[in-house]
Design a protein around this motif. Sequence first.
Motif, PDB file in Angstrom:
ATOM      1  N   GLN A  23      14.528 -14.673  -5.926  1.00 16.81           N
ATOM      2  CA  GLN A  23      14.843 -13.401  -5.281  1.00 16.81           C
ATOM      3  C   GLN A  23      15.116 -12.312  -6.314  1.00 16.81           C
ATOM      4  O   GLN A  23      14.716 -11.158  -6.128  1.00 16.81           O
ATOM      5  CB  GLN A  23      16.046 -13.578  -4.355  1.00 16.81           C
ATOM      6  N   ILE A  24      15.778 -12.678  -7.398  1.00 12.17           N
ATOM      7  CA  ILE A  24      15.984 -11.719  -8.488  1.00 12.17           C
ATOM      8  C   ILE A  24      14.642 -11.245  -9.028  1.00 12.17           C
ATOM      9  O   ILE A  24      14.418 -10.042  -9.245  1.00 12.17           O
ATOM     10  CB  ILE A  24      16.816 -12.355  -9.620  1.00 12.17           C
ATOM     11  N   ALA A  29      10.634  -7.022  -9.825  1.00 18.06           N
ATOM     12  CA  ALA A  29       9.236  -6.606  -9.651  1.00 18.06           C
ATOM     13  C   ALA A  29       9.149  -5.357  -8.784  1.00 18.06           C
ATOM     14  O   ALA A  29       8.298  -4.485  -9.013  1.00 18.06           O
ATOM     15  CB  ALA A  29       8.427  -7.746  -9.031  1.00 18.06           C
ATOM     16  N   GLY A  30      10.030  -5.249  -7.794  1.00 20.83           N
ATOM     17  CA  GLY A  30      10.022  -4.067  -6.941  1.00 20.83           C
ATOM     18  C   GLY A  30      10.396  -2.808  -7.697  1.00 20.83           C
ATOM     19  O   GLY A  30       9.781  -1.748  -7.504  1.00 20.83           O
ATOM     20  N   GLY A 301      11.858  -7.757  -1.558  1.00 17.89           N
ATOM     21  CA  GLY A 301      12.908  -7.904  -2.555  1.00 17.89           C
ATOM     22  C   GLY A 301      13.694  -6.639  -2.834  1.00 17.89           C
ATOM     23  O   GLY A 301      14.684  -6.674  -3.564  1.00 17.89           O
ATOM     24  N   MET A 302      13.264  -5.530  -2.264  1.00 24.05           N
ATOM     25  CA  MET A 302      14.003  -4.277  -2.411  1.00 24.05           C
ATOM     26  C   MET A 302      15.034  -4.162  -1.298  1.00 24.05           C
ATOM     27  O   MET A 302      15.104  -5.007  -0.399  1.00 24.05           O
ATOM     28  CB  MET A 302      13.032  -3.091  -2.409  1.00 24.05           C
ATOM     29  N   GLU A 318      13.997   3.853   3.803  1.00 24.09           N
ATOM     30  CA  GLU A 318      13.550   3.941   2.420  1.00 24.09           C
ATOM     31  C   GLU A 318      14.202   2.824   1.626  1.00 24.09           C
ATOM     32  O   GLU A 318      15.318   2.387   1.922  1.00 24.09           O
ATOM     33  CB  GLU A 318      13.920   5.301   1.815  1.00 24.09           C
ATOM     34  N   ARG A 319      13.480   2.345   0.623  1.00 21.30           N
ATOM     35  CA  ARG A 319      13.978   1.291  -0.257  1.00 21.30           C
ATOM     36  C   ARG A 319      13.918   1.845  -1.674  1.00 21.30           C
ATOM     37  O   ARG A 319      12.832   2.009  -2.236  1.00 21.30           O
ATOM     38  CB  ARG A 319      13.131   0.018  -0.113  1.00 21.30           C
TER      39      ARG A 319
END
Length: 359
Positions: A23-24, A29-30, A301-302, A318-319
């Motif tokens: 998850q990290i 990556a996000g 993931g965000m 929004e992320r």
Amino acid sequence: MTPAGRRPPAERLALPGVLTAAQIDATVAGIAAGQRDDGAIPWFRGHHLDPWDHVEAAMALDTAGEHGRAEAAYRWLAEHQNPDGSWYAAYADGDHRAPTDRARETNFTAYVAVGVWHHYLSTGDDAFLDRMWPVVYAAVEFVLQLQQPGGQIGWKREADGTAVTDALLTGSSSIHQALRCALAIAEHREEPQPDWELAAGLLAHAIRRHPERFLDKGHYSMDWYYPVLGGALTGDEAAARLAADWDRFVVPGLGVRCVVPNPWVTGGESCELALALWAVGQSDHAVEILRWIQHLRADDGMYWTGYVYEDDAIWPEERTTWTAGSLLLAVAALGGDEATTAVFGGERLPRGLEPDCRC
């Protein structure tokens, strides 16, 4: 294992019961996906960049071992700093040619010092520190031009250059942390800055003893915890401040309100409170807060910015890179990442010179 025998960054950041290494990785990556080729990190692609949140995201990248990406973010700041040492408050999609808010905010400008010192502590790269020292120096000098006789820092200069001398407690608390990091850089370089030491001490005194010197924004949770997060309040005094308004701002099981009385919890404020709790030795409460806000985690993931719990609605839709960044910094502190604990714990940061008064 890495060649040096250390666990990969994602494994070091994993927090049992909150986030796994996988998850990290997805969160990192996000953030990376939101970064432009020139190093700029807007809130998300197509939205604006502000310098403070840009640095927050860069620091998060460093916690995850993405040092090249973080350095590119600081290079963007170095290349696009205004002649007076500032940056504009907002740039469309991180395009330096397209500022959308030409005000120059002091806390936005100061935060580069926190990021630069964090990157140095993460990498040990003296050449980077040499390159960024003139940038940090100019930024601090811009900020201190707006320091008021009582120690508080004026909010900003308007686009036409007019100084806004009203001070924000949250912004000044963030500047306090930045001044201490700037002093750490100066000390490392053996370039004493006595004026900065005086400024940092006077600012800390104002935050601790003179709330009347700041605009009244007490309905915002940031004004509650930022004097702790910025390091002006420590020990029992810090713990007492957090305890005093806990029930006012914390929504059990969901996170931290951004502003009362609105039924809206936000990821960024929740993660920053977790950092403040960690700083006063309340790691269990910090982990609990981070566990609660996983309801804001999206499939990529965000993290969604916030949640209106009376309407059971994500808002705004929004992320942001900075929300994810604040989460990674919180788990890095809880996991003992040396650079992150140094800039947010503050035990080894210079404290400045407090005024000789009992006022």
